[in-house]
Design a protein around this motif. Structure first.
Motif, PDB file in Angstrom:
ATOM      1  N   ASN A   1       0.816  -1.219   0.000  1.00 59.29           N
ATOM      2  CA  ASN A   1       0.000   0.000   0.000  1.00 59.29           C
ATOM      3  C   ASN A   1       0.849   1.267   0.000  1.00 59.29           C
ATOM      4  OD1 ASN A   1      -2.435  -1.404   0.052  1.00 59.29           O
ATOM      5  ND2 ASN A   1      -2.425  -1.521   2.275  1.00 59.29           N
ATOM      6  N   GLY A   2       2.176   1.096  -0.029  1.00 55.68           N
ATOM      7  CA  GLY A   2       3.072   2.249  -0.062  1.00 55.68           C
ATOM      8  C   GLY A   2       3.331   2.866   1.292  1.00 55.68           C
ATOM      9  N   ASP A   3       3.022   2.150   2.377  1.00 57.02           N
ATOM     10  CA  ASP A   3       3.231   2.675   3.724  1.00 57.02           C
ATOM     11  C   ASP A   3       4.504   2.091   4.336  1.00 57.02           C
ATOM     12  OD1 ASP A   3       0.832   4.187   3.742  1.00 57.02           O
ATOM     13  OD2 ASP A   3      -0.316   2.372   4.223  1.00 57.02           O
ATOM     14  N   ASP A   4       4.974   2.730   5.392  1.00 53.43           N
ATOM     15  CA  ASP A   4       6.145   2.242   6.130  1.00 53.43           C
ATOM     16  C   ASP A   4       5.691   1.169   7.118  1.00 53.43           C
ATOM     17  OD1 ASP A   4       8.571   1.901   7.391  1.00 53.43           O
ATOM     18  OD2 ASP A   4       8.360   3.697   8.627  1.00 53.43           O
ATOM     19  N   PRO A   5       6.116  -0.096   6.932  1.00 54.59           N
ATOM     20  CA  PRO A   5       5.646  -1.186   7.795  1.00 54.59           C
ATOM     21  C   PRO A   5       5.962  -0.976   9.278  1.00 54.59           C
ATOM     22  CG  PRO A   5       6.708  -2.081   5.857  1.00 54.59           C
ATOM     23  CD  PRO A   5       6.961  -0.609   5.843  1.00 54.59           C
ATOM     24  N   THR A   6       7.143  -0.468   9.603  1.00 60.62           N
ATOM     25  CA  THR A   6       7.506  -0.286  11.009  1.00 60.62           C
ATOM     26  C   THR A   6       6.621   0.767  11.666  1.00 60.62           C
ATOM     27  OG1 THR A   6       9.777  -0.901  10.486  1.00 60.62           O
ATOM     28  CG2 THR A   6       9.414   0.231  12.574  1.00 60.62           C
ATOM     29  N   LEU A   7       6.365   1.850  10.969  1.00 62.55           N
ATOM     30  CA  LEU A   7       5.508   2.913  11.493  1.00 62.55           C
ATOM     31  C   LEU A   7       4.075   2.414  11.698  1.00 62.55           C
ATOM     32  CD1 LEU A   7       5.254   5.945  12.198  1.00 62.55           C
ATOM     33  CD2 LEU A   7       4.602   6.294   9.818  1.00 62.55           C
ATOM     34  N   ILE A   8       3.554   1.684  10.732  1.00 58.96           N
ATOM     35  CA  ILE A   8       2.177   1.163  10.831  1.00 58.96           C
ATOM     36  C   ILE A   8       2.087   0.153  11.976  1.00 58.96           C
ATOM     37  CG2 ILE A   8       0.390  -0.160   9.637  1.00 58.96           C
ATOM     38  CD1 ILE A   8       0.720   2.672   8.557  1.00 58.96           C
TER      39      ILE A   8
ATOM     40  N   THR B   1      -1.710   2.096  19.668  1.00 62.28           N
ATOM     41  CA  THR B   1      -2.956   2.854  19.781  1.00 62.28           C
ATOM     42  C   THR B   1      -4.142   1.924  20.031  1.00 62.28           C
ATOM     43  OG1 THR B   1      -3.414   2.786  17.408  1.00 62.28           O
ATOM     44  CG2 THR B   1      -2.098   4.638  18.215  1.00 62.28           C
ATOM     45  N   ASP B   2      -5.197   2.512  20.566  1.00 63.62           N
ATOM     46  CA  ASP B   2      -6.403   1.735  20.842  1.00 63.62           C
ATOM     47  C   ASP B   2      -7.105   1.292  19.559  1.00 63.62           C
ATOM     48  OD1 ASP B   2      -5.994   1.952  23.555  1.00 63.62           O
ATOM     49  OD2 ASP B   2      -7.178   3.778  23.735  1.00 63.62           O
ATOM     50  N   GLY B   3      -6.936   2.030  18.478  1.00 66.17           N
ATOM     51  CA  GLY B   3      -7.551   1.668  17.203  1.00 66.17           C
ATOM     52  C   GLY B   3      -6.701   0.723  16.375  1.00 66.17           C
ATOM     53  N   GLY B   4      -5.582   0.254  16.948  1.00 67.69           N
ATOM     54  CA  GLY B   4      -4.660  -0.614  16.232  1.00 67.69           C
ATOM     55  C   GLY B   4      -5.272  -1.902  15.703  1.00 67.69           C
ATOM     56  N   PRO B   5      -6.038  -2.631  16.522  1.00 68.96           N
ATOM     57  CA  PRO B   5      -6.645  -3.860  16.001  1.00 68.96           C
ATOM     58  C   PRO B   5      -7.570  -3.618  14.808  1.00 68.96           C
ATOM     59  CG  PRO B   5      -6.676  -3.893  18.387  1.00 68.96           C
ATOM     60  CD  PRO B   5      -6.215  -2.524  17.967  1.00 68.96           C
ATOM     61  N   ALA B   6      -8.293  -2.519  14.812  1.00 70.86           N
ATOM     62  CA  ALA B   6      -9.173  -2.204  13.682  1.00 70.86           C
ATOM     63  C   ALA B   6      -8.359  -1.868  12.438  1.00 70.86           C
ATOM     64  CB  ALA B   6     -10.095  -1.043  14.039  1.00 70.86           C
ATOM     65  N   GLU B   7      -7.253  -1.136  12.629  1.00 76.86           N
ATOM     66  CA  GLU B   7      -6.378  -0.817  11.499  1.00 76.86           C
ATOM     67  C   GLU B   7      -5.758  -2.093  10.925  1.00 76.86           C
ATOM     68  OE1 GLU B   7      -2.615   2.068  10.359  1.00 76.86           O
ATOM     69  OE2 GLU B   7      -3.372   2.063  12.411  1.00 76.86           O
ATOM     70  N   PHE B   8      -5.348  -3.008  11.803  1.00 80.25           N
ATOM     71  CA  PHE B   8      -4.788  -4.283  11.366  1.00 80.25           C
ATOM     72  C   PHE B   8      -5.840  -5.094  10.607  1.00 80.25           C
ATOM     73  CE2 PHE B   8      -2.388  -8.285  13.023  1.00 80.25           C
ATOM     74  CZ  PHE B   8      -1.950  -8.544  11.741  1.00 80.25           C
ATOM     75  N   ALA B   9      -7.072  -5.106  11.106  1.00 82.78           N
ATOM     76  CA  ALA B   9      -8.152  -5.823  10.416  1.00 82.78           C
ATOM     77  C   ALA B   9      -8.401  -5.232   9.032  1.00 82.78           C
ATOM     78  CB  ALA B   9      -9.428  -5.781  11.256  1.00 82.78           C
ATOM     79  N   ASN B  10      -8.278  -3.920   8.885  1.00 85.72           N
ATOM     80  CA  ASN B  10      -8.453  -3.289   7.569  1.00 85.72           C
ATOM     81  C   ASN B  10      -7.351  -3.713   6.597  1.00 85.72           C
ATOM     82  OD1 ASN B  10     -10.816  -1.945   8.170  1.00 85.72           O
ATOM     83  ND2 ASN B  10      -9.751  -0.142   8.931  1.00 85.72           N
ATOM     84  N   ILE B  11      -6.124  -3.870   7.097  1.00 84.07           N
ATOM     85  CA  ILE B  11      -5.029  -4.358   6.245  1.00 84.07           C
ATOM     86  C   ILE B  11      -5.345  -5.774   5.779  1.00 84.07           C
ATOM     87  CG2 ILE B  11      -2.603  -5.058   6.247  1.00 84.07           C
ATOM     88  CD1 ILE B  11      -2.143  -2.694   8.244  1.00 84.07           C
ATOM     89  N   LEU B  12      -5.799  -6.618   6.714  1.00 82.09           N
ATOM     90  CA  LEU B  12      -6.141  -8.006   6.358  1.00 82.09           C
ATOM     91  C   LEU B  12      -7.336  -8.062   5.411  1.00 82.09           C
ATOM     92  CD1 LEU B  12      -5.707  -9.770   9.817  1.00 82.09           C
ATOM     93  CD2 LEU B  12      -4.141  -9.798   7.863  1.00 82.09           C
ATOM     94  N   ARG B  13      -8.257  -7.135   5.556  1.00 82.19           N
ATOM     95  CA  ARG B  13      -9.442  -7.100   4.699  1.00 82.19           C
ATOM     96  C   ARG B  13      -9.057  -6.808   3.238  1.00 82.19           C
ATOM     97  NH1 ARG B  13     -12.006  -4.142   7.930  1.00 82.19           N
ATOM     98  NH2 ARG B  13     -13.139  -5.762   9.006  1.00 82.19           N
TER      99      ARG B  13
END
Length: 148
Positions: A43-50, A57-69
């Motif tokens: 997706n063009g993002d920095d893996p370590t930063l993401i 962050t508290d929204g981390g699991p949702a962000e991870f689920a979006n990557i998997l989606r």
């Protein structure tokens, strides 16, 4: 007078957890192993930063689920992005890296099979040989499970 602030538990061993998460194997696409690093970099993002943001962050699991989606492996979409994200995050926080040996099935079998034999034997009566067999199976099974 300064007040000492306790460290945030999310910061303990954060760099090691980020490294485990970045390298987490998600599956294969053809004959190539796909890690979370590959999925984020696509997706063009920095893996370590993401990964830092996912773990911190508290929204981390949702962000991870979006990557998997968004991820497709061998033409298949992720079947349960939220559940898999939570499972992987739990494993990463507990020090696993995705490459552990499978459970020792022989040890489990050596415990369960004598139990089944004992159940069948109790229906026909208890013999000393039955008790010896069941006891030996239980001892061998527990020793194998503790060793692994």
């Amino acid at each position: 007078m300064e007040h000492e602030v306790a460290p945030d538990p999310r910061d303990l061993d954060l760099e090691a957890r980020i490294e485990r998460l970045v390298r987490w194997p998600l599956g294969s696409d053809g004959d190539r192993l796909v890690t979370l690093d590959d999925a984020i970099a696509a997706n063009g993002d920095d893996p370590t930063l993401i990964c830092r943001r996912i773990l911190r962050t508290d929204g981390g699991p949702a962000e991870f689920a979006n990557i998997l989606r968004r991820l497709t492996l061998d033409g298949e979409a992720c079947p349960d992005p939220e559940g898999i994200a939570l499972s992987i995050l739990s494993s990463v926080r507990n020090g696993r890296n995705g490459y552990e040996r499978p459970a020792n099935r022989l040890g489990v079998a050596l415990i369960l099979i004598p139990g089944a034999i004992a159940g069948l034997g109790l229906a026909g009566g208890i013999s000393p040989y039955l008790l010896l067999l069941v006891g030996a199976g239980w001892i061998a099974g527990w020793r194998l499970l503790r060793r692994g």
